[in-house]
Design an enzyme around this catalytic site. Structure first.
Site, PDB file in Angstrom:
ATOM      1  N   CYS A 273       0.876  -1.285  -0.122  1.00 38.21           N
ATOM      2  CA  CYS A 273       0.059  -0.057  -0.075  1.00 38.21           C
ATOM      3  C   CYS A 273       0.854   1.385  -0.073  1.00 38.21           C
ATOM      4  CB  CYS A 273      -0.887  -0.013   1.135  1.00 38.21           C
ATOM      5  SG  CYS A 273      -2.179  -1.238   1.152  1.00 38.21           S
ATOM      6  N   ASP A 274       2.139   1.337  -0.106  1.00 39.64           N
ATOM      7  CA  ASP A 274       2.944   2.353  -0.113  1.00 39.64           C
ATOM      8  C   ASP A 274       4.389   2.209  -0.888  1.00 39.64           C
ATOM      9  OD1 ASP A 274       3.323   5.154   0.325  1.00 39.64           O
ATOM     10  OD2 ASP A 274       4.228   5.139   2.278  1.00 39.64           O
ATOM     11  N   VAL A 275       4.302   1.632  -1.917  1.00 38.19           N
ATOM     12  CA  VAL A 275       5.241   1.133  -2.954  1.00 38.19           C
ATOM     13  C   VAL A 275       5.592   2.563  -3.547  1.00 38.19           C
ATOM     14  CG1 VAL A 275       6.046   0.095  -4.874  1.00 38.19           C
ATOM     15  CG2 VAL A 275       4.641  -1.026  -3.313  1.00 38.19           C
TER      16      VAL A 275
ATOM     17  N   ASN B 256      10.751   4.063  -0.453  1.00 39.93           N
ATOM     18  CA  ASN B 256      10.235   2.782   0.501  1.00 39.93           C
ATOM     19  C   ASN B 256      11.251   1.583  -0.112  1.00 39.93           C
ATOM     20  OD1 ASN B 256       9.073   3.937   2.512  1.00 39.93           O
ATOM     21  ND2 ASN B 256       6.976   3.383   1.512  1.00 39.93           N
TER      22      ASN B 256
END
Length: 183
Positions: free
Chosen positions: A88-90, A94
């Site tokens: 959910c936060d690629v 990150n």
């Protein structure tokens, strides 16, 4: 940590993430609650994020270089998805590279499990990389991460994100940059 129901849900997800053992996922060791604070423990990666690499270069990556990152992140996501976890936060911030050149996917902090219907933190994520269903607060799936991976690949090869919030269709909407990007 102040909201027991949120902390309990986050702790349950954190314990599940401890089981994600893959060469391209930063090892997660657990959570510790002490003195009203919560501490998250992960392996230290001595190296830059992909975001830092892109900024330092000041130009797009060559196709072969981009494929190194794409392959590693795809492998990490494939493993996570096979274990029922959606990141959910690629995004480049990150993705980390250690001194030996190993690429890691980090920060599963807002990840959710396949059986849940929304992300743990509602519409949490980074607007430039959020899939439409994530922007709308709808159920996320592995395809949500694939969308973000595509945005990241575009950025690696083109040197810019595909949606920047300055498109003609968003200029008249006002609001914050994040709101314009979501639109």
């Amino acid at each position: 940590a102040e909201d027991p129901s949120v902390f309990k849900r986050f702790k349950r997800e954190a314990n599940a993430l401890k089981k994600l053992r893959h060469p391209n996922i930063v090892p997660f060791y657990g959570l510790l609650e002490s003195g009203g604070s919560v501490y998250l423990f992960e392996q230290y990666v001595d190296g830059p994020t992909l975001k830092q690499v892109l900024k330092q270069r000041g130009r797009p990556l060559e196709v072969g270089e981009a494929l190194v990152y794409l392959k590693a992140v795809s492998a990490a996501l494939g493993y996570a998805h096979a274990h029922g976890v959606v990141h959910c936060d690629v995004k480049p911030g990150n993705v980390m590279v250690d001194r030996g050149g190993t690429v890691y996917l980090a920060d599963f902090g807002i990840a959710r499990h396949a059986e849940s219907t929304t992300t743990t933190l509602g519409t949490a994520g980074t607007p430039h990389y959020m899939a439409p269903e994530q922007v709308l607060g709808e159920a996320v799936s592995p395809q949500t991460d694939v969308y973000a991976l595509g945005v990241m690949l575009y950025e690696m090869l083109a040197g810019v994100r595909p949606f920047r919030g300055d498109e003609p269709t968003t200029e008249t909407t006002g609001g914050t940059l994040a709101e314009r990007v979501r639109l």
